[in-house]
Design a protein around this motif. Structure first.
Motif, PDB file in Angstrom:
ATOM      1  N   GLY A  47       7.688  -1.609 -14.253  1.00  0.00           N
ATOM      2  CA  GLY A  47       8.154  -3.001 -13.991  1.00  0.00           C
ATOM      3  C   GLY A  47       8.241  -3.858 -12.787  1.00  0.00           C
ATOM      4  N   GLY A  48       8.654  -2.902 -11.920  1.00  0.00           N
ATOM      5  CA  GLY A  48       8.669  -3.480 -10.391  1.00  0.00           C
ATOM      6  C   GLY A  48       7.399  -3.319  -9.728  1.00  0.00           C
ATOM      7  N   PHE A  49       6.296  -2.405 -10.297  1.00  0.00           N
ATOM      8  CA  PHE A  49       5.132  -2.348  -9.612  1.00  0.00           C
ATOM      9  C   PHE A  49       4.068  -3.379 -10.482  1.00  0.00           C
ATOM     10  CE2 PHE A  49       4.931   2.518  -8.873  1.00  0.00           C
ATOM     11  CZ  PHE A  49       4.840   2.305  -7.559  1.00  0.00           C
ATOM     12  N   VAL A  50       4.645  -3.844 -11.746  1.00  0.00           N
ATOM     13  CA  VAL A  50       3.733  -5.040 -12.152  1.00  0.00           C
ATOM     14  C   VAL A  50       3.993  -6.228 -11.263  1.00  0.00           C
ATOM     15  CG1 VAL A  50       3.715  -6.419 -14.270  1.00  0.00           C
ATOM     16  CG2 VAL A  50       3.601  -4.105 -14.605  1.00  0.00           C
ATOM     17  N   VAL A  51       5.444  -6.441 -11.068  1.00  0.00           N
ATOM     18  CA  VAL A  51       5.701  -7.728 -10.298  1.00  0.00           C
ATOM     19  C   VAL A  51       5.095  -7.687  -8.978  1.00  0.00           C
ATOM     20  CG1 VAL A  51       7.707  -8.614  -8.719  1.00  0.00           C
ATOM     21  CG2 VAL A  51       7.998  -7.924 -11.261  1.00  0.00           C
ATOM     22  N   ASN A  52       5.045  -6.436  -8.048  1.00  0.00           N
ATOM     23  CA  ASN A  52       4.550  -6.334  -6.926  1.00  0.00           C
ATOM     24  C   ASN A  52       3.012  -6.339  -7.115  1.00  0.00           C
ATOM     25  OD1 ASN A  52       3.474  -4.207  -4.610  1.00  0.00           O
ATOM     26  ND2 ASN A  52       5.274  -5.356  -3.649  1.00  0.00           N
ATOM     27  N   SER A  53       2.363  -5.605  -7.739  1.00  0.00           N
ATOM     28  CA  SER A  53       0.945  -5.729  -8.007  1.00  0.00           C
ATOM     29  C   SER A  53       0.271  -6.809  -8.249  1.00  0.00           C
ATOM     30  CB  SER A  53       0.399  -4.439  -8.528  1.00  0.00           C
ATOM     31  OG  SER A  53       0.867  -4.456  -9.848  1.00  0.00           O
ATOM     32  N   GLY A  54       1.147  -7.450  -9.189  1.00  0.00           N
ATOM     33  CA  GLY A  54       0.629  -8.750  -9.827  1.00  0.00           C
ATOM     34  C   GLY A  54       0.519  -9.890  -8.861  1.00  0.00           C
ATOM     35  N   TYR A  55       1.686  -9.841  -7.991  1.00  0.00           N
ATOM     36  CA  TYR A  55       1.883 -11.004  -7.187  1.00  0.00           C
ATOM     37  C   TYR A  55       0.582 -10.719  -5.982  1.00  0.00           C
ATOM     38  CZ  TYR A  55       3.691 -13.513  -3.063  1.00  0.00           C
ATOM     39  OH  TYR A  55       3.863 -14.608  -2.149  1.00  0.00           O
ATOM     40  N   ASN A  56       0.458  -9.538  -5.700  1.00  0.00           N
ATOM     41  CA  ASN A  56      -0.358  -9.169  -4.598  1.00  0.00           C
ATOM     42  C   ASN A  56      -1.849  -9.112  -4.989  1.00  0.00           C
ATOM     43  OD1 ASN A  56       1.115  -8.970  -2.296  1.00  0.00           O
ATOM     44  ND2 ASN A  56       2.113  -7.150  -3.176  1.00  0.00           N
ATOM     45  N   GLY A  57      -2.307  -9.471  -6.327  1.00  0.00           N
ATOM     46  CA  GLY A  57      -3.477  -9.511  -6.933  1.00  0.00           C
ATOM     47  C   GLY A  57      -4.218  -8.393  -7.193  1.00  0.00           C
ATOM     48  N   ALA A  58      -3.325  -7.060  -7.419  1.00  0.00           N
ATOM     49  CA  ALA A  58      -3.970  -5.849  -7.467  1.00  0.00           C
ATOM     50  C   ALA A  58      -4.019  -5.641  -9.038  1.00  0.00           C
ATOM     51  CB  ALA A  58      -3.337  -4.630  -6.904  1.00  0.00           C
ATOM     52  N   LEU A  59      -4.781  -6.310  -9.944  1.00  0.00           N
ATOM     53  CA  LEU A  59      -4.655  -6.494 -11.224  1.00  0.00           C
ATOM     54  C   LEU A  59      -5.116  -5.032 -12.008  1.00  0.00           C
ATOM     55  CD1 LEU A  59      -6.325  -9.956 -12.218  1.00  0.00           C
ATOM     56  CD2 LEU A  59      -4.090  -9.368 -11.747  1.00  0.00           C
ATOM     57  N   PRO A  60      -5.692  -4.273 -11.424  1.00  0.00           N
ATOM     58  CA  PRO A  60      -5.855  -2.915 -12.119  1.00  0.00           C
ATOM     59  C   PRO A  60      -4.540  -2.006 -12.196  1.00  0.00           C
ATOM     60  CG  PRO A  60      -7.819  -3.305 -10.787  1.00  0.00           C
ATOM     61  CD  PRO A  60      -7.058  -4.449 -10.678  1.00  0.00           C
ATOM     62  N   SER A  61      -3.927  -2.130 -11.022  1.00  0.00           N
ATOM     63  CA  SER A  61      -2.524  -1.519 -10.813  1.00  0.00           C
ATOM     64  C   SER A  61      -1.510  -2.120 -11.664  1.00  0.00           C
ATOM     65  CB  SER A  61      -2.023  -1.553  -9.300  1.00  0.00           C
ATOM     66  OG  SER A  61      -0.867  -0.846  -9.331  1.00  0.00           O
ATOM     67  N   ALA A  62      -1.469  -3.427 -11.799  1.00  0.00           N
ATOM     68  CA  ALA A  62      -0.641  -4.329 -12.459  1.00  0.00           C
ATOM     69  C   ALA A  62      -0.790  -3.904 -14.307  1.00  0.00           C
ATOM     70  CB  ALA A  62      -0.906  -5.667 -12.278  1.00  0.00           C
ATOM     71  N   VAL A  63      -2.282  -3.786 -14.632  1.00  0.00           N
ATOM     72  CA  VAL A  63      -2.219  -3.621 -16.021  1.00  0.00           C
ATOM     73  C   VAL A  63      -1.956  -1.974 -16.302  1.00  0.00           C
ATOM     74  CG1 VAL A  63      -4.269  -2.822 -17.643  1.00  0.00           C
ATOM     75  CG2 VAL A  63      -4.338  -5.110 -16.227  1.00  0.00           C
ATOM     76  N   LEU A  64      -2.229  -1.166 -15.355  1.00  0.00           N
ATOM     77  CA  LEU A  64      -1.849   0.362 -15.396  1.00  0.00           C
ATOM     78  C   LEU A  64      -0.465   0.324 -15.558  1.00  0.00           C
ATOM     79  CD1 LEU A  64      -2.402   3.448 -15.122  1.00  0.00           C
ATOM     80  CD2 LEU A  64      -2.115   3.242 -12.732  1.00  0.00           C
TER      81      LEU A  64
END
Length: 91
Positions: A47-64
């Motif tokens: 969940g923390g990675f989704v917030v961080n990567s989503g905010y930073n535009g790293a969509l592959p990481s957010a989806v993973l």
């Protein structure tokens, strides 16, 4: 960097620490792969990675990490169901 961006970074680094700690504890045999604690650590970290990567535009990481967290929630649910079934047999 404003306070919101700092918060996003803190969330990301905290998520990384939680997931790393979960893996280390699993590797050392201190946690079981199907334990509630191990799975919750993965869900919270993801969940923390989704917030961080989503905010930073790293969509592959957010989806993973959405998938990673979903796997953790599914495992929590399946462990809970198995324990409920075992209690029903015993009790």
């Amino acid at each position: 960097m404003d306070a919101f961006q700092i918060l996003i970074e803190v969330i990301g680094w905290t998520a990384a620490a939680i997931i790393l700690a979960a893996y280390v504890l699993l590797s050392l045999g201190r946690l079981e792969g199907r334990s509630y604690l191990y799975q919750w650590m993965n869900v919270v970290g993801a969940g923390g990675f989704v917030v961080n990567s989503g905010y930073n535009g790293a969509l592959p990481s957010a989806v993973l990490n959405v998938v990673w967290g979903g796997m953790g929630i599914f495992t929590l649910w399946s462990v809970w169901r198995a324990r409920q079934a075992a209690r029903a047999i015993v009790g």
